[in-house]
Design a protein around this motif. Structure first.
Motif, mmCIF file in Angstrom:
data_model
loop_
_atom_site.group_PDB
_atom_site.id
_atom_site.type_symbol
_atom_site.label_atom_id
_atom_site.label_comp_id
_atom_site.label_asym_id
_atom_site.label_seq_id
_atom_site.Cartn_x
_atom_site.Cartn_y
_atom_site.Cartn_z
ATOM 1 N N ALA A 40 0.825 -1.213 0.000
ATOM 2 C CA ALA A 40 0.000 0.000 0.000
ATOM 3 C C ALA A 40 0.856 1.258 0.000
ATOM 4 O O ALA A 40 0.380 2.336 -0.342
ATOM 5 C CB ALA A 40 -0.936 0.002 1.207
ATOM 6 N N GLY A 41 2.120 1.111 0.401
ATOM 7 C CA GLY A 41 3.021 2.260 0.408
ATOM 8 C C GLY A 41 3.071 3.005 1.726
ATOM 9 O O GLY A 41 3.592 4.115 1.805
ATOM 10 N N GLY A 42 2.555 2.387 2.804
ATOM 11 C CA GLY A 42 2.626 3.043 4.106
ATOM 12 C C GLY A 42 1.512 2.600 5.032
ATOM 13 O O GLY A 42 0.573 1.903 4.622
ATOM 14 N N PHE A 43 1.608 3.001 6.286
ATOM 15 C CA PHE A 43 0.655 2.593 7.308
ATOM 16 C C PHE A 43 -0.737 3.146 7.028
ATOM 17 O O PHE A 43 -1.734 2.429 7.077
ATOM 18 C CB PHE A 43 1.130 3.075 8.686
ATOM 19 N N SER A 44 -0.815 4.465 6.754
ATOM 20 C CA SER A 44 -2.120 5.089 6.539
ATOM 21 C C SER A 44 -2.832 4.481 5.344
ATOM 22 O O SER A 44 -4.038 4.201 5.387
ATOM 23 C CB SER A 44 -1.954 6.597 6.339
ATOM 24 N N ALA A 45 -2.083 4.278 4.261
ATOM 25 C CA ALA A 45 -2.683 3.753 3.030
ATOM 26 C C ALA A 45 -3.171 2.320 3.199
ATOM 27 O O ALA A 45 -4.033 1.863 2.453
ATOM 28 C CB ALA A 45 -1.679 3.837 1.881
ATOM 29 N N ALA A 46 -2.608 1.594 4.183
ATOM 30 C CA ALA A 46 -2.984 0.185 4.375
ATOM 31 C C ALA A 46 -4.238 0.004 5.213
ATOM 32 O O ALA A 46 -4.755 -1.107 5.328
ATOM 33 C CB ALA A 46 -1.819 -0.566 5.026
ATOM 34 N N GLN A 47 -4.749 1.085 5.794
ATOM 35 C CA GLN A 47 -5.901 0.953 6.694
ATOM 36 C C GLN A 47 -7.125 0.375 5.994
ATOM 37 O O GLN A 47 -7.810 -0.495 6.533
ATOM 38 C CB GLN A 47 -6.249 2.317 7.305
ATOM 39 N N ASN A 48 -7.415 0.862 4.790
ATOM 40 C CA ASN A 48 -8.595 0.360 4.079
ATOM 41 C C ASN A 48 -8.426 -1.095 3.679
ATOM 42 O O ASN A 48 -9.360 -1.898 3.763
ATOM 43 C CB ASN A 48 -8.851 1.213 2.832
ATOM 44 N N GLU A 49 -7.213 -1.450 3.239
ATOM 45 C CA GLU A 49 -6.958 -2.826 2.816
ATOM 46 C C GLU A 49 -7.112 -3.791 3.983
ATOM 47 O O GLU A 49 -7.676 -4.875 3.844
ATOM 48 C CB GLU A 49 -5.542 -2.929 2.235
ATOM 49 N N LEU A 50 -6.600 -3.400 5.165
ATOM 50 C CA LEU A 50 -6.614 -4.284 6.325
ATOM 51 C C LEU A 50 -7.871 -4.118 7.175
ATOM 52 O O LEU A 50 -8.149 -4.948 8.045
ATOM 53 C CB LEU A 50 -5.372 -4.014 7.184
ATOM 54 N N ASN A 51 -8.586 -3.004 6.958
ATOM 55 C CA ASN A 51 -9.810 -2.725 7.717
ATOM 56 C C ASN A 51 -9.544 -2.622 9.211
ATOM 57 O O ASN A 51 -10.339 -3.076 10.033
ATOM 58 C CB ASN A 51 -10.879 -3.786 7.430
ATOM 59 N N VAL A 52 -8.396 -2.041 9.556
ATOM 60 C CA VAL A 52 -8.065 -1.779 10.964
ATOM 61 C C VAL A 52 -7.458 -0.380 11.055
ATOM 62 O O VAL A 52 -7.046 0.197 10.049
ATOM 63 C CB VAL A 52 -7.081 -2.820 11.546
ATOM 64 N N GLY A 53 -7.398 0.142 12.284
ATOM 65 C CA GLY A 53 -6.894 1.489 12.488
ATOM 66 C C GLY A 53 -5.385 1.585 12.453
ATOM 67 O O GLY A 53 -4.658 0.588 12.515
ATOM 68 N N LEU A 54 -4.902 2.827 12.381
ATOM 69 C CA LEU A 54 -3.465 3.094 12.284
ATOM 70 C C LEU A 54 -2.707 2.564 13.495
ATOM 71 O O LEU A 54 -1.622 1.980 13.364
ATOM 72 C CB LEU A 54 -3.257 4.605 12.142
ATOM 73 N N ALA A 55 -3.270 2.749 14.686
ATOM 74 C CA ALA A 55 -2.583 2.310 15.904
ATOM 75 C C ALA A 55 -2.405 0.792 15.915
ATOM 76 O O ALA A 55 -1.353 0.280 16.313
ATOM 77 C CB ALA A 55 -3.368 2.755 17.135
ATOM 78 N N ALA A 56 -3.433 0.063 15.466
ATOM 79 C CA ALA A 56 -3.348 -1.399 15.450
ATOM 80 C C ALA A 56 -2.295 -1.871 14.455
ATOM 81 O O ALA A 56 -1.531 -2.806 14.738
ATOM 82 C CB ALA A 56 -4.712 -1.992 15.091
ATOM 83 N N ILE A 57 -2.238 -1.227 13.297
ATOM 84 C CA ILE A 57 -1.224 -1.604 12.297
ATOM 85 C C ILE A 57 0.172 -1.348 12.842
ATOM 86 O O ILE A 57 1.079 -2.176 12.723
ATOM 87 C CB ILE A 57 -1.447 -0.826 10.990
ATOM 88 N N SER A 58 0.367 -0.175 13.443
ATOM 89 C CA SER A 58 1.676 0.176 14.001
ATOM 90 C C SER A 58 2.118 -0.833 15.053
ATOM 91 O O SER A 58 3.274 -1.263 15.093
ATOM 92 C CB SER A 58 1.613 1.579 14.596
ATOM 93 N N LYS A 59 1.184 -1.243 15.913
ATOM 94 C CA LYS A 59 1.522 -2.216 16.961
ATOM 95 C C LYS A 59 1.886 -3.562 16.350
ATOM 96 O O LYS A 59 2.837 -4.224 16.788
ATOM 97 C CB LYS A 59 0.361 -2.389 17.933
ATOM 98 N N GLN A 60 1.155 -3.992 15.324
ATOM 99 C CA GLN A 60 1.443 -5.289 14.716
ATOM 100 C C GLN A 60 2.817 -5.294 14.032
ATOM 101 O O GLN A 60 3.542 -6.282 14.123
ATOM 102 C CB GLN A 60 0.338 -5.641 13.716
ATOM 103 N N ILE A 61 3.159 -4.202 13.391
ATOM 104 C CA ILE A 61 4.490 -4.129 12.770
ATOM 105 C C ILE A 61 5.575 -4.120 13.845
ATOM 106 O O ILE A 61 6.611 -4.782 13.715
ATOM 107 C CB ILE A 61 4.613 -2.898 11.867
ATOM 108 N N SER A 62 5.339 -3.399 14.931
ATOM 109 C CA SER A 62 6.308 -3.389 16.050
ATOM 110 C C SER A 62 6.446 -4.781 16.658
ATOM 111 O O SER A 62 7.557 -5.222 16.975
ATOM 112 C CB SER A 62 5.863 -2.392 17.122
ATOM 113 N N ASP A 63 5.318 -5.476 16.804
ATOM 114 C CA ASP A 63 5.369 -6.850 17.335
ATOM 115 C C ASP A 63 6.187 -7.756 16.421
ATOM 116 O O ASP A 63 6.973 -8.589 16.894
ATOM 117 C CB ASP A 63 3.948 -7.415 17.474
#
Length: 319
Positions: A40-63
């Motif tokens: 998607a080219g970044g965290f914000s752009a991936a929100q629609n694809e993953l159907n989750v919020g920015l904070a959740a994506i950031s945490k999953q990448i950190s994990d």
């Protein structure tokens, strides 16, 4: 005296090394999130694809970074970008999931049932072409194998080709301007394009026009549509307006300041509205072959074979 070697039979791990990562279901989930963010080219752009919020994506990448002990990407004010380790993990993830898909294909084939993701790339702005077999083929495939999850990606030619080379896409349906050794090509249909001008252009209301007249006017350079025949009809120079997508070409033509080539199926609505005019259509036109492309010498999974069959393609007849 006992040593770690004498008691375990194995050499002790070197200081500072990590034990091999044992992949779990969670790791597969995190890797899929990582791939979605990259594509998607970044965290914000991936929100629609993953159907989750920015904070959740950031945490999953950190994990994921903690689990594998690598920093995979930059984010925040620096903007999104992959580290060298991130590039390695992304490519390895593509290969991992391709292997998983292959395993699933073999099992479903043994069960006479097709299950899994079918990721196909197509060129943008081709939906209106009645000569394309894609819509009917996807409908037929879903009817016959409803457990196949269709993943359709519309983008520019270079993006579709890159996706097939990297393994993110199993197939592409593209115009062929020049062949590349990375692909096997299977002919599907021909797309015809004409030279158009719009209301407000000096040629729009001009009566008799000859092909030679077109060279006197500015023309939009459609950058990826590399037709040698274009030079027979129009003249490009370094000052020419340019565009990378069909829609962008149409916008520039509709200003009334430029000529340009558009696919007939795409231009038809504006022609009917009286906003576009085809110029010398009996003499000035381009024909482009659209092909199904598959990665050269890649295994043809049962799903790919079913997709090709739905398109009416014989996979033994690569050109």
């Amino acid at each position: 005296m006992e040593t770690p070697l004498s008691t375990s039979g194995n050499l002790p791990p070197k200081p500072g090394t990590r034990p091999p990562l044992q992949l779990s279901g969670l790791d597969f989930k995190l890797l899929r999130v990582f791939m979605a963010v990259v594509e998607a080219g970044g965290f914000s752009a991936a929100q629609n694809e993953l159907n989750v919020g920015l904070a959740a994506i950031s945490k999953q990448i950190s994990d994921l970074e903690i689990r594998i002990g690598m920093r995979l990407c930059t984010r925040g004010r620096e903007g999104f970008g992959l580290t060298e380790e991130g590039k390695l993990v992304y490519q390895a993830s593509i290969e991992l999931f391709a292997s998983v898909d292959s395993f699933r294909d073999k099992l479903s084939s043994a069960q006479n049932e097709l299950i899994g993701d079918l990721s196909v790339g197509v060129i943008d702005n081709t939906v209106s072409d009645i000569n394309s077999p894609l819509i009917a083929a996807l409908g037929r495939l879903h009817s016959e194998s409803p457990k196949i999850r269709l993943r359709l990606h519309a983008s520019q030619l270079d993006e579709v080709e890159r996706g097939v080379v990297e393994g993110r896409l199993v197939a592409g349906i593209v115009p062929v301007y020049q062949r590349r050794e990375e692909f096997d090509y299977f002919p599907l249909y021909e797309e015809k394009a004409y030279a158009y001008c719009a209301v407000g252009h000096p040629l729009f209301n001009t009566g008799d026009i000859t092909p030679e007249v077109l060279r006197q006017y500015e023309v939009v350079n459609h950058r990826y549509a590399i037709h040698r025949d274009k030079a027979n009809f129009v003249t490009y120079d370094s000052q020419s307006a340019s565009a990378s997508q069909v829609e962008a070409v149409a916008i520039l033509i509709l200003t009334g300041r430029f000529l340009g080539f558009l696919p007939e199926h795409y231009a038809t609505p504006w022609v009917r509205e009286g906003r576009l005019r085809a110029l010398c259509p009996d003499q000035v036109y381009l024909s482009t072959a659209f092909n199904l492309i598959l990665r050269h010498n890649a295994p043809r999974s049962p799903m790919v074979k079913a997709f090709a069959a739905a398109l009416g393609v014989d996979l033994k007849a690569a050109t």
